[in-house]
Write a protein that holds these residues in place. Structure first.
Motif, mmCIF file in Angstrom:
data_model
loop_
_atom_site.group_PDB
_atom_site.id
_atom_site.type_symbol
_atom_site.label_atom_id
_atom_site.label_comp_id
_atom_site.label_asym_id
_atom_site.label_seq_id
_atom_site.Cartn_x
_atom_site.Cartn_y
_atom_site.Cartn_z
ATOM 1 N N MET A 125 -2.721 35.320 28.307
ATOM 2 C CA MET A 125 -1.782 34.228 28.529
ATOM 3 C C MET A 125 -2.399 32.868 28.216
ATOM 4 O O MET A 125 -1.688 31.912 27.894
ATOM 5 N N LYS A 126 -3.714 32.767 28.268
ATOM 6 C CA LYS A 126 -4.366 31.543 27.796
ATOM 7 C C LYS A 126 -4.184 31.401 26.285
ATOM 8 O O LYS A 126 -3.925 30.313 25.775
ATOM 9 N N ALA A 127 -4.311 32.527 25.583
ATOM 10 C CA ALA A 127 -4.103 32.512 24.134
ATOM 11 C C ALA A 127 -2.643 32.238 23.791
ATOM 12 O O ALA A 127 -2.336 31.571 22.798
ATOM 13 N N TYR A 128 -1.746 32.749 24.624
ATOM 14 C CA TYR A 128 -0.313 32.504 24.431
ATOM 15 C C TYR A 128 -0.024 31.008 24.507
ATOM 16 O O TYR A 128 0.637 30.444 23.631
ATOM 17 N N ALA A 129 -0.532 30.350 25.539
ATOM 18 C CA ALA A 129 -0.302 28.913 25.700
ATOM 19 C C ALA A 129 -0.893 28.129 24.530
ATOM 20 O O ALA A 129 -0.266 27.202 24.000
ATOM 21 N N ALA A 130 -2.092 28.513 24.100
ATOM 22 C CA ALA A 130 -2.771 27.793 23.025
ATOM 23 C C ALA A 130 -2.081 27.965 21.668
ATOM 24 O O ALA A 130 -2.359 27.209 20.732
ATOM 25 N N SER A 131 -1.166 28.924 21.563
ATOM 26 C CA SER A 131 -0.489 29.188 20.292
ATOM 27 C C SER A 131 0.748 28.324 20.079
ATOM 28 O O SER A 131 1.372 28.399 19.020
ATOM 29 N N PHE A 132 1.115 27.522 21.080
ATOM 30 C CA PHE A 132 2.223 26.588 20.896
ATOM 31 C C PHE A 132 1.759 25.387 20.089
ATOM 32 O O PHE A 132 0.658 24.863 20.296
ATOM 33 N N TYR A 133 2.588 24.974 19.164
ATOM 34 C CA TYR A 133 2.292 23.853 18.269
ATOM 35 C C TYR A 133 3.016 22.627 18.794
ATOM 36 O O TYR A 133 4.221 22.484 18.649
ATOM 37 N N ARG A 134 2.276 21.760 19.483
ATOM 38 C CA ARG A 134 2.867 20.592 20.118
ATOM 39 C C ARG A 134 1.948 19.377 19.907
ATOM 40 O O ARG A 134 0.780 19.516 19.564
ATOM 41 N N ASP A 135 2.491 18.202 20.163
ATOM 42 C CA ASP A 135 1.693 16.989 20.048
ATOM 43 C C ASP A 135 0.632 16.914 21.141
ATOM 44 O O ASP A 135 -0.396 16.276 20.963
ATOM 45 N N ARG A 136 0.909 17.536 22.273
ATOM 46 C CA ARG A 136 -0.087 17.589 23.332
ATOM 47 C C ARG A 136 -0.530 19.037 23.512
ATOM 48 O O ARG A 136 0.187 19.988 23.168
ATOM 49 N N GLU A 137 -1.724 19.226 24.021
ATOM 50 C CA GLU A 137 -2.245 20.568 24.240
ATOM 51 C C GLU A 137 -1.433 21.286 25.312
ATOM 52 O O GLU A 137 -1.126 20.726 26.358
ATOM 53 N N VAL A 138 -1.071 22.521 25.036
ATOM 54 C CA VAL A 138 -0.393 23.373 26.015
ATOM 55 C C VAL A 138 -1.435 24.332 26.575
ATOM 56 O O VAL A 138 -2.149 24.997 25.826
ATOM 57 N N THR A 139 -1.540 24.398 27.891
ATOM 58 C CA THR A 139 -2.484 25.317 28.527
ATOM 59 C C THR A 139 -1.716 26.306 29.394
ATOM 60 O O THR A 139 -0.505 26.150 29.629
ATOM 61 N N VAL A 140 -2.421 27.294 29.891
ATOM 62 C CA VAL A 140 -1.775 28.315 30.711
ATOM 63 C C VAL A 140 -1.197 27.719 31.994
ATOM 64 O O VAL A 140 -0.257 28.285 32.580
ATOM 65 N N LYS A 141 -1.717 26.564 32.431
ATOM 66 C CA LYS A 141 -1.175 25.913 33.622
ATOM 67 C C LYS A 141 0.253 25.395 33.389
ATOM 68 O O LYS A 141 0.975 25.127 34.349
ATOM 69 N N ASP A 142 0.638 25.267 32.117
ATOM 70 C CA ASP A 142 1.991 24.822 31.787
ATOM 71 C C ASP A 142 2.997 25.967 31.777
ATOM 72 O O ASP A 142 4.206 25.743 31.695
ATOM 73 N N ILE A 143 2.506 27.199 31.821
ATOM 74 C CA ILE A 143 3.352 28.382 31.634
ATOM 75 C C ILE A 143 3.770 28.969 32.975
ATOM 76 O O ILE A 143 2.925 29.244 33.847
ATOM 77 N N VAL A 174 8.293 35.500 30.978
ATOM 78 C CA VAL A 174 7.859 34.115 30.763
ATOM 79 C C VAL A 174 9.085 33.215 30.721
ATOM 80 O O VAL A 174 10.001 33.422 29.915
ATOM 81 N N SER A 175 9.096 32.211 31.581
ATOM 82 C CA SER A 175 10.193 31.248 31.555
ATOM 83 C C SER A 175 10.169 30.480 30.244
ATOM 84 O O SER A 175 9.106 30.147 29.717
ATOM 85 N N ARG A 176 11.360 30.202 29.712
ATOM 86 C CA ARG A 176 11.418 29.392 28.493
ATOM 87 C C ARG A 176 10.988 27.946 28.773
ATOM 88 O O ARG A 176 10.425 27.287 27.899
ATOM 89 N N LYS A 177 11.217 27.461 29.966
ATOM 90 C CA LYS A 177 10.818 26.100 30.321
ATOM 91 C C LYS A 177 9.412 26.111 30.938
ATOM 92 O O LYS A 177 9.007 27.099 31.562
ATOM 93 N N ASP A 178 8.697 25.010 30.776
ATOM 94 C CA ASP A 178 7.369 24.915 31.366
ATOM 95 C C ASP A 178 7.478 24.775 32.882
ATOM 96 O O ASP A 178 8.585 24.725 33.434
#
Length: 339
Positions: free
Chosen positions: A101-119, A207-211
């Motif tokens: 799930m850490k790798a899952y979060a890191a695979s989002f392409y965003r202007d800010r870093e997405v981490t597993v804490k956002d998921i 996994v929720s679609r929203k953070d």
């Protein structure tokens, strides 16, 4: 490793709640005491009950339309070879899921870093898998299943009219077909819904679609590939890099557990099979002897027979190559060789 990502199913009988899916995942807990039930976990907690899963996923849907998926499902299905390597240890598998799930979060392409804490996610371990129509064993048993069904219809018709026909003769035919079906388990013909033998542990992740703030959409949907868009006059990054995620999932398992992955088990091999099957076959034939032997064994167990062709003759006939591709493709879809 076979990983599937699917969106919430939106049919005519649409329900915005995750409850139906959670109820489905409770199937292995039926009839068990509380101590024997498998509960949910997330990145930091264990023993989370189903009621909390439903409440938190259903509450995290701000600004999503009625027809928008509210959650996604990830299924992590290690092959029996991978499960054997970790001793089919449930705690190791859960630990791997958290790293994944850490790798899952890191695979989002965003202007800010997405981490597993956002998921916002909840995961559940299951120990059983059942045969489906996609499995080779079921498909190759199908001609026998069709004949058996037809004979049983004839038997029922005869039973309605007493004294009409030789029911015993038809029943004997059914028994012969049941016995002669090519794929058996514990003396019974393999059919859809039958539990598979051996190590079958896998993990379902909701996994929720929203953070976690319920403010930002994080969709791993295949149509949301990495790209940039103009929003309110600003250029913003969006999307999810599935290739990056699948490669990271494989690398994480191999590095963490010291697993030596064969070529035909790799995500790279699956991509080659889809995009350049001739190159796939050339690399398969060019493997060192010991690795090629393991590859052939893995493919044979999955019901794929690789033609014995000298390594310097990689120009396989197109028809034969496509047959090989179809066979391996079906094995991959069913997770038989765990790619």
């Amino acid at each position: 490793m076979y990983i599937a990502i699917t969106r919430q199913q939106l049919g005519d009988n649409f329900r915005g709640s995750v409850q139906d899916f959670v109820n489905y995942l409770e199937k292995e807990n039926e009839g068990k005491s509380m101590d024997g039930q498998e509960l949910y976990f997330n990145q930091e907690e264990n023993n989370i009950d189903a009621e909390r899963v439903i409440a938190e996923i259903d509450a995290n849907t701000a600004k999503l339309g009625k027809r928008d998926p509210k959650f996604y499902s990830l299924v992590i299905s290690p092959s029996q070879r991978e499960l054997k390597h970790i001793g089919d240890n449930p705690e190791k598998l859960k630990h791997y899921a958290r790293k994944l799930m850490k790798a899952y979060a890191a695979s989002f392409y965003r202007d800010r870093e997405v981490t597993v804490k956002d998921i916002l996610y909840f995961a559940k371990l299951e120990r059983e898998r059942t045969f489906s129509e996609r499995d080779r064993e079921v498909r190759e048993n199908q001609p026998f299943a069709t004949q058996i069904l037809e004979l049983k219809h004839q038997i029922r018709d005869m039973e309605r009219v007493e004294g009409q026909g030789n029911i015993k003769r038809l029943q004997d035919k059914v028994q012969v077909l049941e016995r002669d079906a090519p794929h058996q388990q514990n003396g019974k013909r393999i059919v859809p819904g039958m539990a598979k033998e051996g190590h079958q542990s896998h993990i379902h992740i909701i996994v929720s679609r929203k953070d976690v703030t319920n403010a930002h959409s994080l969709s791993p949907g295949s149509k949301f590939k990495t790209s940039e868009t103009i929003l309110n006059g600003k250029r913003e990054k969006q999307g999810f890099d599935r290739d990056q995620f699948f490669r990271a999932a494989e690398k994480t398992f191999d590095k963490h557990f010291g697993y030596r992955r064969n070529f035909v088990e790799t995500y790279h091999a699956r991509n080659l099979l889809d995009k350049d099957p001739k190159r796939f076959f050339a690399l398969l034939l060019g493997l060192p002897t010991s690795e090629k032997q393991v590859a052939r064994q893995l493919l044979f167990k999955a019901g794929v027979r690789v033609p014995t062709i000298p390594g310097n003759k990689v120009q396989l006939a197109y028809k034969a190559l496509m047959q090989l591709k179809r066979g391996i493709g079906k094995a991959m879809e069913s997770g038989t060789i765990g790619i």
